[in-house]
Design a protein around this motif. Sequence first.
Motif: not given
Length: 140
Positions: A7-12, A73-79, A115-119, A124-132
């Motif tokens: 999910y994505a969200s904006r910080a208050v 708060v926006v749900l981006l992916n659930y699996e 993340p509001y402008a991409v799928s 998720l690919a970005l997060l995986e690259e950050l992990m790698a």
Amino acid sequence: MLVRLLYASRAVDPSPGAIESILTQSRQYNPTSGITGILCYGGGVFLQAIEGGRMPVNELYGHIQKDPRHKDVVLLNYEEISERRFGGWTMGQVNLSRINTNILMKYSEKPELDPYAVSGTVSLALLEELMATASICGRA
């Protein structure tokens, strides 16, 4: 049954203290619920992946939607997943102001987290690259 929710969200309140409060709460709650994940933040935007059992993950997401520290708060992916990708972190963190902007440019139009402008798949690919690339810290 394991699931991954992105999910994505904006910080208050995007102050460092507010971010640390969210991470501290996650690290206290998540181990007892079997939840792991990663929180990526930059420019007042959160991108978070949470993994664990179906019910605990859904309960946590419901709490996040009501949390006054988050807005938009926006749900981006659930699996359903067969294994965790972020299993080593009760809540790993990435501060995007400290990473190479080329990684962000690889996945978006500008070198900023939006993340509001991409799928959800791209996020998720970005997060995986950050992990790698060992950009995740806060292993707990």
